[in-house]
Design an enzyme around this catalytic site. Sequence first.
Site, PDB file in Angstrom:
ATOM      1  CG  ASN A  41      -0.122  -0.106   2.502  1.00  0.00           C
ATOM      2  OD1 ASN A  41       0.575   0.836   2.854  1.00  0.00           O
ATOM      3  ND2 ASN A  41      -0.174  -1.244   3.186  1.00  0.00           N
ATOM      4  CG  ASP A  55      -6.220  -6.199   6.347  1.00  0.00           C
ATOM      5  OD1 ASP A  55      -5.678  -6.182   7.460  1.00  0.00           O
ATOM      6  OD2 ASP A  55      -6.942  -5.269   5.915  1.00  0.00           O
ATOM      7  CE  LYS A  99       9.645 -10.903 -14.507  1.00  0.00           C
ATOM      8  NZ  LYS A  99      10.292 -10.261 -15.635  1.00  0.00           N
ATOM      9  CG  PHE A 158      -3.227   4.865  13.184  1.00  0.00           C
ATOM     10  CD1 PHE A 158      -2.474   4.690  14.331  1.00  0.00           C
ATOM     11  CD2 PHE A 158      -3.221   6.110  12.572  1.00  0.00           C
ATOM     12  CE1 PHE A 158      -1.728   5.731  14.861  1.00  0.00           C
ATOM     13  CE2 PHE A 158      -2.479   7.164  13.090  1.00  0.00           C
ATOM     14  CZ  PHE A 158      -1.727   6.977  14.240  1.00  0.00           C
ATOM     15  CE  LYS A 167      -8.361  -4.629  13.874  1.00  0.00           C
ATOM     16  NZ  LYS A 167      -7.238  -4.583  12.937  1.00  0.00           N
TER      17      LYS A 167
HETATM   18  N1  CTP Z   1      -3.561  -4.098  11.883  1.00  0.00           N
HETATM   19  C1  CTP Z   1      -2.759  -5.076  12.413  1.00  0.00           C
HETATM   20  N2  CTP Z   1      -2.570  -6.256  11.760  1.00  0.00           N
HETATM   21  C2  CTP Z   1      -3.200  -6.502  10.584  1.00  0.00           C
HETATM   22  C3  CTP Z   1      -4.042  -5.509  10.042  1.00  0.00           C
HETATM   23  C4  CTP Z   1      -4.191  -4.314  10.702  1.00  0.00           C
HETATM   24  O1  CTP Z   1      -2.190  -4.870  13.483  1.00  0.00           O
HETATM   25  N3  CTP Z   1      -2.999  -7.655   9.980  1.00  0.00           N
HETATM   26  C5  CTP Z   1      -3.729  -2.848  12.621  1.00  0.00           C
HETATM   27  C6  CTP Z   1      -3.248  -1.620  11.889  1.00  0.00           C
HETATM   28  O2  CTP Z   1      -1.894  -1.344  12.163  1.00  0.00           O
HETATM   29  C7  CTP Z   1      -4.163  -0.545  12.450  1.00  0.00           C
HETATM   30  C8  CTP Z   1      -5.436  -1.267  12.741  1.00  0.00           C
HETATM   31  O3  CTP Z   1      -5.105  -2.640  12.828  1.00  0.00           O
HETATM   32  O4  CTP Z   1      -3.666  -0.024  13.660  1.00  0.00           O
HETATM   33  C9  CTP Z   1      -6.530  -1.052  11.732  1.00  0.00           C
HETATM   34  O5  CTP Z   1      -6.168  -1.535  10.473  1.00  0.00           O
HETATM   35  P1  CTP Z   1      -7.131  -1.504   9.193  1.00  0.00           P
HETATM   36  O6  CTP Z   1      -6.493  -2.286   8.127  1.00  0.00           O
HETATM   37  O7  CTP Z   1      -7.519  -0.122   8.892  1.00  0.00           O
HETATM   38  O8  CTP Z   1      -8.412  -2.218   9.716  1.00  0.00           O
HETATM   39  P2  CTP Z   1      -8.854  -3.695   9.746  1.00  0.00           P
HETATM   40  O9  CTP Z   1      -8.894  -4.133  11.164  1.00  0.00           O
HETATM   41  O10 CTP Z   1      -8.005  -4.516   8.853  1.00  0.00           O
HETATM   42  O11 CTP Z   1     -10.363  -3.627   9.287  1.00  0.00           O
HETATM   43  P3  CTP Z   1     -11.018  -3.418   7.854  1.00  0.00           P
HETATM   44  O12 CTP Z   1     -10.339  -4.350   6.939  1.00  0.00           O
HETATM   45  O13 CTP Z   1     -12.423  -3.754   8.128  1.00  0.00           O
HETATM   46  O14 CTP Z   1     -10.832  -1.966   7.533  1.00  0.00           O
END
Ligand code: CTP
Length: 397
Positions: free
Chosen positions: A208, A277, A287, A322, A340
Site C-alpha cells: 500500500n 490484511d 519470477k 489506527f 480488537k
Molecule cells: N492491523 C494489524 N494487523 C493486521 C491488520 C491491521 O495490526 N494484519 C492494525 C493496523 O496497524 C491498524 C489497525 O489494525 O492499527 C486497523 O487496520 P485496518 O487495516 O484499517 O483495519 P482492519 O482491522 O483490517 O479492518 P477493515 O479491513 O475492516 O478496515
Amino acid sequence: MVKGKTVVIGITGGIAAYKVVYVVSALKKLGVTVRVVMTRAATEFVQPMTFRILSNNPVFVEQFAEPKVWNVEHISLADSADLFVIAPATANIIGKIAHGIADDLLSTSVMAVQSPVLIVPAMNVKMYNNPIVQDNIARLKNYGYLFMEPNAGLHACGDVGKGRLPEPDEILQRIIHELTPKDLKGKKIVVTAGGTREAIDPVRFLSNPSTGKMGYAIAEAAYRRGAEVVLVSGPTHLQASSGIKVIPIINTQQMANAVFDEFDDADLVIKAAAVADYTPIAYSEQKTKKTEGEFVIRLRRTTDILAELGKRKKPGQVLVGFAAETQNLLENARSKLERKNADMIVANDVLRPDSGFAVDTNRVTIITKEYTERLDLMSKEQIAEMILDQAMKINTK
Ligand code: CTP
C-alpha cells in the site's frame, strides 16, 4: 513543545559558522528566543548582522561594549538560557572551558551558566584527534557538558576525516531534543510504521502507499519526551534518530514477530503501520512469466497484530490502533476499538487530499471507550504529540 524557551548560541571562529545561520532561523520560526554570542574570530566568518536580523535580537561580541543591553551582560545572558549551545566549537573554546579560562564574553557566560551546555565541535581532523583536545572533551563530559559527535568527511582544508560540524538539521533536532521536557521517561513505547509487503515472487509484492511518516513522527516525539522507543518499520526512506531502536521488517509476519517480542514490558503500543490484511498462499521462487488470459492470486489472511495484542494485553498496558477508512469513519473505528480490544483508535479518512498516505498533514478523530474527539487539520508532528498526550492519560490498571 519548545515555544517560549530561550537558547543562547555561542559561535566561535570556524568556517562552519555559516551552517548555524539556518539553525538560528529555524529555532526562531519554532517560537524559540535565540540570543547569539560571537567570539571576535567568529565575526571574521559571518557578519553579526546576519544573526541579529534572523534572531531579531542584539548579537553580543565585545565584553566591554557600550551601550549595554543588560547591566552585567555575561550573567544575564547565562541566566536567560534554557539551553546554552556552542556551535561551531573550536579546540580553543573547548580548551578554555575545560580549564576554567574566562577571558571574553562567551567564555565568561559559559562559566556562569546553570542550564545544560551543548558543545558541537568542528575543526580539522588532526586537531580533533589531538589527545589534548580529546582529553578536554572527556573532562567536560565528566562535568556533565553535552557533546555532539562531529561528522566525518572532506574538510575545507582538503583533509578527510572526523571533525566536520554536523548538518544544521541534525543540530536543530538535537537542540529540540534537549529542550523537550522528558515526561515519558521510564516508559517503553513500541511503534509500528510504514506498509508491509507480501511477496508474490522475487520481483513482485502486494503493498500500500504508506510512507511511514505518521509512525516515524510518533516515534520521534516519544523519543524526544524521554521514552525508550522501539520502532518496527516497514520499508521506507525515512531515517529515525540514533537513540531509537529500529527493527526493520518487510512482511506482516515479521512485523508480528518483532512486535510480540517487544510487547511484554511495553507500556504503550501504537500501531500506525498500514499492515497488509492478506498474503499470497503460494510464493513462486522464480519470477512468474505472463501468459494469455486472466491471472489469479489466491490469498489468505495475515495475523491481525493489533487484535492479537488485544488478547495478550495485561493491566497497565495501553494499545493504540489506527483506522484508515474511506467511508463510515466513526462507525468503523468504534467497531475496531471493540473488536480488537484496543484502548484508542486514531481514525482518518484516507480519501481526503490533506490526510492519510504520503502527506505531511492529517485530520484525525481520536476515539477511546470514554470519548470521541475530532482534531483540526494538523501536521503529523502535532498529531503525534496529541496521540501521546491522550494515550498516557488512559488508565488500564
Ligand atoms: N492491523 C494489524 N494487523 C493486521 C491488520 C491491521 O495490526 N494484519 C492494525 C493496523 O496497524 C491498524 C489497525 O489494525 O492499527 C486497523 O487496520 P485496518 O487495516 O484499517 O483495519 P482492519 O482491522 O483490517 O479492518 P477493515 O479491513 O475492516 O478496515
